[in-house]
Design an enzyme around this catalytic site. Structure first.
Site, mmCIF file in Angstrom:
data_model
loop_
_atom_site.group_PDB
_atom_site.id
_atom_site.type_symbol
_atom_site.label_atom_id
_atom_site.label_comp_id
_atom_site.label_asym_id
_atom_site.label_seq_id
_atom_site.Cartn_x
_atom_site.Cartn_y
_atom_site.Cartn_z
ATOM 1 N N ALA A 1 0.736 -1.239 0.130
ATOM 2 C CA ALA A 1 0.174 0.115 -0.136
ATOM 3 C C ALA A 1 0.894 1.295 0.201
ATOM 4 O O ALA A 1 1.619 1.336 0.701
ATOM 5 C CB ALA A 1 -0.888 -0.043 1.375
ATOM 6 N N GLY B 1 8.922 -7.965 -1.261
ATOM 7 C CA GLY B 1 8.149 -6.773 -0.667
ATOM 8 C C GLY B 1 9.306 -5.894 -0.291
ATOM 9 O O GLY B 1 9.773 -5.157 -1.204
ATOM 10 N N ARG B 2 9.194 -5.623 0.822
ATOM 11 C CA ARG B 2 10.204 -4.573 1.358
ATOM 12 C C ARG B 2 11.480 -4.296 0.993
ATOM 13 O O ARG B 2 12.114 -3.246 1.053
ATOM 14 C CB ARG B 2 10.156 -4.405 3.137
ATOM 15 C CG ARG B 2 8.914 -4.510 3.687
ATOM 16 C CD ARG B 2 9.209 -4.481 5.205
ATOM 17 N NE ARG B 2 9.331 -5.998 5.394
ATOM 18 C CZ ARG B 2 9.940 -6.416 6.588
ATOM 19 N NH1 ARG B 2 10.456 -5.296 7.318
ATOM 20 N NH2 ARG B 2 10.024 -7.697 6.877
ATOM 21 N N CYS C 1 -2.444 -9.577 4.955
ATOM 22 C CA CYS C 1 -2.281 -8.184 5.541
ATOM 23 C C CYS C 1 -2.491 -8.480 7.024
ATOM 24 O O CYS C 1 -3.595 -8.992 7.483
ATOM 25 C CB CYS C 1 -3.406 -7.263 4.904
ATOM 26 S SG CYS C 1 -2.958 -5.714 5.668
#
Length: 402
Positions: free
Chosen positions: A21, A255-256, A127
């Site tokens: 997001a 992801g990160r 999530c």
């Protein structure tokens, strides 16, 4: 590794950008696609095909908001011309969908596929944030077995006539005492999804601690008819190789690790094609990436000030490990115009080389373990009673992401 196949889609490299997001909007996906294409060795079998080099998924969009066609939900699923044309190896429109009501999720899928708005749909069951789990969504939802099965089966059924593959991304479970991943993996396999990705953490872990790659290996052993992808603690191409070797998974989800480092996809693609080449940008190249990102953001949002505000969170990620000074970092986090950004970037020591380990490793906020916020009585049983059913029907109204 062989190409990763999602129904009619074949990926030249089994690498997926995880939905994040506020991060994986069209401009950032464009940068990651460009970086991935740069990692494909000339003369490799994949370079000779038109298969997409990887898969780059949108930010999560809420099914209720999408059915109601809110402006934000339609923006999230939009594809920029620059994104669509970014690589010669093809473009796949990939949307991640969130929902807790089977009818609403199915309606959202029908909208996406009947109006030809995507080529792939990923369902979010991973999530861990409270505003999602308190409504029974995200990583909390697989605990309710029949509800989980109904959502997944309905989405697959709606997408099947249009030959659009549906995948699932999930976590290990709510906490160590309420693990769901094995049961959920077998259920989605039976429901006909094209693949399942597992983040090796529970909702309670949030992003803290270490990802449990052994859970990914266990899921791969249990789920044998569809691809299983691994996610968690992939900070480098070498991490990705170790994850594949240790778990036997069919691909990886990042992801990160790519925040402020879209060139991680250069490394990942190169590694999966047996190349030792790695992107090691000096500060000049990093500032060029920052500016390119800002320009794409302005084009995407249509408002320079809004775009630059959105860029602020990316600054510290891009500059991690480089010697720029605390005050300069703070100043770059306050820019409002492209001219101001240019001025501050030009004042840096642009001849500074790659700092090595300082620019690598974990990034983003890991936080600490948290007690998951769940609907009252959620853990009392694995079924849904009338009270919870009514609550879930209204739950998506309070979720952002469209």
């Amino acid at each position: 590794m062989p190409q990763l196949t999602y129904g009619p889609l074949s990926l030249g490299t089994p690498v997926v950008l995880a939905p994040m997001a506020g991060v994986t909007n069209a401009p950032f996906r464009t940068l990651c696609r460009r970086a991935a294409a740069a990692g494909l060795p000339a003369g490799s079998p994949a370079a000779a095909t038109d298969a997409p080099v990887g898969l780059f998924v949108s930010e999560m969009v809420t099914s209720r908001a999408l059915v109601e066609r809110t402006p934000e939900s339609m923006r999230i699923i939009s594809v920029d011309p620059a994104e669509a044309a970014v690589t010669e190896s093809g473009h796949v429109r990939s949307v991640q969908l969130y929902g807790v009501d089977p009818a609403t999720v199915r309606a959202a899928v029908e909208l996406l596929v009947s109006e030809d708005r995507c080529d792939h749909i990923d369902l979010n069951f991973g999530c861990p944030v409270p505003k999602v789990t308190r409504n029974g969504g995200g990583a909390a939802l697989p605990w309710k077995q029949d509800l989980f099965t109904a959502i997944v089966s309905g989405a697959v059924a709606a997408a099947r006539p249009y030959d659009v593959p549906v995948t699932v991304k999930m976590r290990m479970g709510i906490d160590p005492d309420h693990l769901t991943y094995r049961d959920a993996g077998l259920r989605v396999q039976d429901a006909g999804v094209a693949a399942v990705a597992l983040h090796g953490r529970t909702a309670a872990q949030h992003y803290s601690g270490t990802a449990h790659w052994d859970a990914i290996a266990a899921l791969k052993e249990a789920v044998t008819e569809i691809p299983v992808l691994g996610n968690g603690d992939i900070w480098s191409a070498e991490d990705a190789m170790r994850l594949v070797e240790q778990t036997g998974c069919d691909g990886i989800v990042v992801g990160r690790g790519c925040q402020g480092r879209p060139w991680l996809f250069t490394d990942l693609v190169a590694a999966f094609h047996s190349s030792g080449e790695r992107a090691r940008p000096g500060l000049r190249a990093v500032t060029e990436a920052i500016r390119a990102h800002a320009v794409l953001m302005i084009e995407h949002m249509g408002q320079e000030s809004r775009a630059l505000r959105e860029m602020r969170k990316h600054m510290s990620w891009y500059l991690k490990g480089y010697e720029v000074g605390g005050q300069v970092r703070r100043d770059l986090g306050l820019v409002d115009t492209l001219a101001e950004l240019d001025e501050r970037l030009a004042a840096l020591d642009l001849d500074q080389g790659y700092p090595g380990e300082g620019a690598e490793g974990p990034r983003g906020r890991a936080g600490t373990p948290k007690v998951p916020v769940l609907p009252e009585g959620w853990l009392d049983s694995r079924g849904i009673d009338a009270r919870l059913g009514a609550k879930l029907h209204q739950a998506e109204l309070s979720i952002s992401g469209g």
